[in-house]
Design a protein around this motif. Structure first.
Motif, PDB file in Angstrom:
ATOM      1  N   SER A  45     -29.950  -4.017   4.439  1.00  0.00           N
ATOM      2  CA  SER A  45     -30.300  -4.547   2.724  1.00  0.00           C
ATOM      3  C   SER A  45     -30.281  -5.996   2.713  1.00  0.00           C
ATOM      4  O   SER A  45     -31.368  -6.556   2.264  1.00  0.00           O
ATOM      5  CB  SER A  45     -29.076  -3.906   1.851  1.00  0.00           C
ATOM      6  OG  SER A  45     -27.979  -4.473   2.199  1.00  0.00           O
ATOM      7  N   VAL A  46     -29.463  -6.743   3.504  1.00  0.00           N
ATOM      8  CA  VAL A  46     -29.546  -8.156   3.743  1.00  0.00           C
ATOM      9  C   VAL A  46     -30.787  -8.601   4.491  1.00  0.00           C
ATOM     10  O   VAL A  46     -31.507  -9.348   4.255  1.00  0.00           O
ATOM     11  CB  VAL A  46     -28.052  -8.699   4.492  1.00  0.00           C
ATOM     12  CG1 VAL A  46     -28.291 -10.195   4.658  1.00  0.00           C
ATOM     13  CG2 VAL A  46     -27.062  -8.393   3.402  1.00  0.00           C
ATOM     14  N   MET A  47     -31.173  -8.008   5.689  1.00  0.00           N
ATOM     15  CA  MET A  47     -32.061  -8.321   6.562  1.00  0.00           C
ATOM     16  C   MET A  47     -33.438  -7.866   5.683  1.00  0.00           C
ATOM     17  O   MET A  47     -34.271  -8.776   5.761  1.00  0.00           O
ATOM     18  CB  MET A  47     -32.140  -7.593   7.659  1.00  0.00           C
ATOM     19  CG  MET A  47     -31.077  -7.764   8.722  1.00  0.00           C
ATOM     20  SD  MET A  47     -31.121  -6.850  10.390  1.00  0.00           S
ATOM     21  CE  MET A  47     -31.302  -5.283   9.967  1.00  0.00           C
ATOM     22  N   GLY A  48     -33.256  -7.002   4.898  1.00  0.00           N
ATOM     23  CA  GLY A  48     -34.429  -6.618   4.223  1.00  0.00           C
ATOM     24  C   GLY A  48     -34.725  -7.784   3.170  1.00  0.00           C
ATOM     25  O   GLY A  48     -35.797  -8.007   2.725  1.00  0.00           O
ATOM     26  N   LEU A  71     -36.362  -1.329   4.635  1.00  0.00           N
ATOM     27  CA  LEU A  71     -35.066  -1.794   4.956  1.00  0.00           C
ATOM     28  C   LEU A  71     -34.164  -2.009   3.841  1.00  0.00           C
ATOM     29  O   LEU A  71     -33.006  -1.504   3.804  1.00  0.00           O
ATOM     30  CB  LEU A  71     -35.325  -3.158   5.762  1.00  0.00           C
ATOM     31  CG  LEU A  71     -35.747  -3.204   7.349  1.00  0.00           C
ATOM     32  CD1 LEU A  71     -35.907  -4.590   7.828  1.00  0.00           C
ATOM     33  CD2 LEU A  71     -34.961  -2.309   8.132  1.00  0.00           C
ATOM     34  N   VAL A  72     -34.511  -2.536   2.772  1.00  0.00           N
ATOM     35  CA  VAL A  72     -33.815  -2.590   1.762  1.00  0.00           C
ATOM     36  C   VAL A  72     -33.430  -1.253   1.151  1.00  0.00           C
ATOM     37  O   VAL A  72     -32.347  -1.083   0.804  1.00  0.00           O
ATOM     38  CB  VAL A  72     -34.269  -3.539   0.560  1.00  0.00           C
ATOM     39  CG1 VAL A  72     -33.669  -3.370  -0.793  1.00  0.00           C
ATOM     40  CG2 VAL A  72     -34.449  -4.841   0.908  1.00  0.00           C
ATOM     41  N   GLY A  97     -29.496  -0.536  -9.361  1.00  0.00           N
ATOM     42  CA  GLY A  97     -30.183  -1.273 -10.287  1.00  0.00           C
ATOM     43  C   GLY A  97     -30.854  -2.582  -9.121  1.00  0.00           C
ATOM     44  O   GLY A  97     -32.123  -2.793  -9.528  1.00  0.00           O
ATOM     45  N   LEU A  98     -30.184  -3.049  -8.297  1.00  0.00           N
ATOM     46  CA  LEU A  98     -30.755  -3.782  -7.590  1.00  0.00           C
ATOM     47  C   LEU A  98     -32.201  -3.329  -6.793  1.00  0.00           C
ATOM     48  O   LEU A  98     -32.984  -3.843  -6.531  1.00  0.00           O
ATOM     49  CB  LEU A  98     -30.029  -4.210  -6.325  1.00  0.00           C
ATOM     50  CG  LEU A  98     -30.497  -5.306  -5.149  1.00  0.00           C
ATOM     51  CD1 LEU A  98     -31.013  -6.543  -5.754  1.00  0.00           C
ATOM     52  CD2 LEU A  98     -29.363  -5.678  -4.274  1.00  0.00           C
ATOM     53  N   PHE A 104     -39.443  -2.628  -8.551  1.00  0.00           N
ATOM     54  CA  PHE A 104     -40.268  -2.936  -9.604  1.00  0.00           C
ATOM     55  C   PHE A 104     -41.073  -4.225  -9.469  1.00  0.00           C
ATOM     56  O   PHE A 104     -42.214  -4.352  -9.567  1.00  0.00           O
ATOM     57  CB  PHE A 104     -39.442  -3.208 -10.939  1.00  0.00           C
ATOM     58  CG  PHE A 104     -40.297  -3.510 -12.187  1.00  0.00           C
ATOM     59  CD1 PHE A 104     -41.016  -2.706 -12.892  1.00  0.00           C
ATOM     60  CD2 PHE A 104     -40.164  -4.891 -12.667  1.00  0.00           C
ATOM     61  CE1 PHE A 104     -41.746  -3.198 -14.194  1.00  0.00           C
ATOM     62  CE2 PHE A 104     -40.971  -5.392 -13.758  1.00  0.00           C
ATOM     63  CZ  PHE A 104     -41.846  -4.717 -14.432  1.00  0.00           C
ATOM     64  N   PHE A 105     -40.500  -5.313  -8.998  1.00  0.00           N
ATOM     65  CA  PHE A 105     -41.098  -6.533  -8.724  1.00  0.00           C
ATOM     66  C   PHE A 105     -42.005  -6.382  -7.617  1.00  0.00           C
ATOM     67  O   PHE A 105     -43.219  -6.977  -7.763  1.00  0.00           O
ATOM     68  CB  PHE A 105     -39.886  -7.483  -8.076  1.00  0.00           C
ATOM     69  CG  PHE A 105     -40.425  -8.837  -7.608  1.00  0.00           C
ATOM     70  CD1 PHE A 105     -40.946  -9.637  -8.459  1.00  0.00           C
ATOM     71  CD2 PHE A 105     -40.649  -9.098  -6.402  1.00  0.00           C
ATOM     72  CE1 PHE A 105     -41.366 -11.278  -8.271  1.00  0.00           C
ATOM     73  CE2 PHE A 105     -41.141 -10.176  -5.916  1.00  0.00           C
ATOM     74  CZ  PHE A 105     -41.351 -11.256  -6.784  1.00  0.00           C
TER      75      PHE A 105
END
Length: 111
Positions: A45-48, A71-72, A97-98, A104-105
């Motif tokens: 998730s951090v790398m993504g 990745l995220v 939520g994240l 969405f973004f």
């Protein structure tokens, strides 16, 4: 000039991320060292997120954005499974939520 600013910002982002990862690796316990695959999944998730910022926001490259989203999502799914075992509803909602915010973004602005 815009490309130079993007490259400098990307360099600072990568250097800051590497410094944070080095500090995190120093705090790794012996149990985590015995399971390197779990450690890699925790970092997805951090790398993504870093790849998303570099690829989509800075360089406007959709291929890097797609890889970053994958990745995220993998990282958040892994974190959600880990949080599910800890019975923490706040962490579950935060991870979900994240993931929804990033999707969405990404779809709103780039598809």
């Amino acid at each position: 000039m815009k490309l130079i600013v993007q490259i400098i910002f990307t360099g600072f982002l990568i250097i800051g991320s590497l410094i944070a990862l080095i500090k995190d690796f120093k705090k790794i316990t012996d149990e985590q060292k015995k399971q390197p695959i779990m450690l890699i999944f925790e970092l997805f998730s951090v790398m993504g997120l870093i790849l998303f910022i570099i690829g989509v926001v800075i360089f406007d490259n959709l291929l890097l954005g797609n890889i970053a989203i994958i990745l995220v999502i993998i990282g958040i799914v892994f974190d959600s499974i880990k949080y599910w075992k800890s019975n923490s509803n706040l962490r579950k909602i935060r991870a979900l939520g994240l993931a929804l915010f990033i999707l969405f973004f990404y779809f709103f602005f780039y598809h």
